[in-house]
Design a protein around this motif. Structure first.
Motif, mmCIF file in Angstrom:
data_model
loop_
_atom_site.group_PDB
_atom_site.id
_atom_site.type_symbol
_atom_site.label_atom_id
_atom_site.label_comp_id
_atom_site.label_asym_id
_atom_site.label_seq_id
_atom_site.Cartn_x
_atom_site.Cartn_y
_atom_site.Cartn_z
ATOM 1 N N PRO A 1 0.680 -1.188 0.013
ATOM 2 C CA PRO A 1 0.089 -0.067 -0.129
ATOM 3 C C PRO A 1 0.748 1.113 0.015
ATOM 4 O O PRO A 1 1.929 1.488 0.634
ATOM 5 C CB PRO A 1 -0.712 -0.157 1.275
ATOM 6 C CG PRO A 1 -0.855 -1.811 1.736
ATOM 7 C CD PRO A 1 0.382 -2.075 1.260
ATOM 8 N N GLY A 2 0.511 2.088 -0.820
ATOM 9 C CA GLY A 2 1.288 3.409 -0.893
ATOM 10 C C GLY A 2 2.555 3.541 -1.892
ATOM 11 O O GLY A 2 3.084 4.370 -1.844
ATOM 12 N N ALA A 3 2.750 2.213 -2.649
ATOM 13 C CA ALA A 3 3.599 2.431 -3.753
ATOM 14 C C ALA A 3 3.540 3.268 -4.666
ATOM 15 O O ALA A 3 2.315 3.783 -5.247
ATOM 16 C CB ALA A 3 3.616 0.916 -4.233
ATOM 17 N N ARG A 4 4.689 4.229 -4.779
ATOM 18 C CA ARG A 4 4.175 5.313 -5.617
ATOM 19 C C ARG A 4 5.358 5.279 -7.053
ATOM 20 O O ARG A 4 4.780 6.081 -8.007
ATOM 21 C CB ARG A 4 4.494 6.583 -5.076
ATOM 22 C CG ARG A 4 6.153 6.793 -4.591
ATOM 23 C CD ARG A 4 5.834 8.246 -3.522
ATOM 24 N NE ARG A 4 7.448 8.195 -3.018
ATOM 25 C CZ ARG A 4 7.681 9.027 -2.061
ATOM 26 N NH1 ARG A 4 6.780 9.944 -1.830
ATOM 27 N NH2 ARG A 4 8.992 9.096 -1.588
ATOM 28 N N THR B 1 2.842 1.143 10.491
ATOM 29 C CA THR B 1 1.962 2.486 10.379
ATOM 30 C C THR B 1 1.816 3.000 8.934
ATOM 31 O O THR B 1 0.806 3.439 8.593
ATOM 32 C CB THR B 1 2.814 3.487 11.119
ATOM 33 O OG1 THR B 1 3.270 2.716 12.452
ATOM 34 C CG2 THR B 1 2.120 4.561 11.373
ATOM 35 N N LEU B 2 2.789 3.066 8.135
ATOM 36 C CA LEU B 2 2.661 3.431 6.762
ATOM 37 C C LEU B 2 1.660 2.622 5.855
ATOM 38 O O LEU B 2 0.746 3.241 5.229
ATOM 39 C CB LEU B 2 3.854 3.610 6.248
ATOM 40 C CG LEU B 2 3.958 4.191 4.421
ATOM 41 C CD1 LEU B 2 3.452 5.581 4.686
ATOM 42 C CD2 LEU B 2 5.318 3.799 3.608
ATOM 43 N N GLN B 3 1.584 1.507 5.817
ATOM 44 C CA GLN B 3 0.668 0.551 5.275
ATOM 45 C C GLN B 3 -0.748 0.907 5.742
ATOM 46 O O GLN B 3 -1.693 0.931 4.872
ATOM 47 C CB GLN B 3 1.240 -1.036 5.171
ATOM 48 C CG GLN B 3 2.587 -1.288 4.497
ATOM 49 C CD GLN B 3 2.812 -2.640 4.531
ATOM 50 O OE1 GLN B 3 1.846 -3.450 4.603
ATOM 51 N NE2 GLN B 3 4.189 -2.942 4.541
ATOM 52 N N GLY C 1 -5.898 3.312 4.358
ATOM 53 C CA GLY C 1 -7.111 4.015 4.731
ATOM 54 C C GLY C 1 -7.165 5.184 3.830
ATOM 55 O O GLY C 1 -8.162 5.819 4.283
ATOM 56 N N LYS C 2 -6.663 5.275 2.682
ATOM 57 C CA LYS C 2 -6.785 6.353 1.775
ATOM 58 C C LYS C 2 -7.151 5.773 0.379
ATOM 59 O O LYS C 2 -6.906 4.607 0.093
ATOM 60 C CB LYS C 2 -5.411 7.056 1.234
ATOM 61 C CG LYS C 2 -4.726 7.341 2.482
ATOM 62 C CD LYS C 2 -5.452 8.817 2.956
ATOM 63 C CE LYS C 2 -4.572 9.626 4.064
ATOM 64 N NZ LYS C 2 -5.225 10.271 5.090
#
Length: 185
Positions: free
Chosen positions: A116-119, A148-150, A155-156
């Protein structure tokens, strides 16, 4: 003392695979610009060949490495033994940023678990490998990854992540537009 190698040897690759953290260093062309040093956790690094590595870059509060690599390509990855035999290893090279949707993304992204959050993916053509003793590096024990980051990224929505990237990841602190900034602005 330090030793230089033109690429990764099998024992270097084995050392890298044992590490739970690595550090990425980069700098802008401007001498007044900020030098950046970022720690990277999780299983995000892949060794593609003795002279190429890549890591899956996750959303962060900034995007300095991406801006610097796009501007001048210079990048250093550093690995440190906090457990076992002492060693520090640096990979010096030229980087490039690979964004979702690019042909190279389609080729490289299956090599990673897309967290999650891979950009973006940062690929590095390694020109030199330097090992040094690491005799003064203290021992630290690995307890696990922070989630925490995942959790935050999970959640986004996709739109919320893109808005965050626009606000926090599109331009470096020195005003250099990142590759991500070119596609989301």
């Amino acid at each position: 003392m330090g030793k230089l190698f033109p690429g990764l040897l099998p024992e270097h690759e084995a050392f890298i695979r044992k590490q739970h953290i690595f550090f990425v260093g980069s700098a802008p062309l401007s001498a007044e610009g900020h030098v950046n040093l970022s720690p990277k956790g999780h299983d995000v690094l892949r060794i593609l060949s003795p002279n190429e590595v890549a890591y899956l870059d996750l959303t962060g509060s900034g995007n300095e490495t991406s801006a610097h690599v796009a501007e001048n390509g210079r990048i250093t990855l550093m690995f440190v033994a906090f457990e076992g035999a002492p060693m520090i290893m640096r990979l010096y090279g030229q980087g490039r940023v690979i964004l979702p949707g690019a042909d190279e993304w389609e080729e490289l992204s299956p090599k990673f678990e897309l967290l999650p959050g891979a950009r973006q993916i940062v690929a590095v053509r390694v020109s030199e490998v330097k090992t040094s003793c690491g005799f003064s590096v203290p021992f630290y024990s690995y307890e696990g990854e922070r989630e925490t980051l995942q959790k935050w990224a999970n959640g986004k929505s996709e739109q919320e992540l893109e808005r965050y990237w626009r606000e926090k990841n599109a331009v470096s602190m020195d005003g250099v537009t990142t590759p991500l900034g070119h596609i989301i602005q």
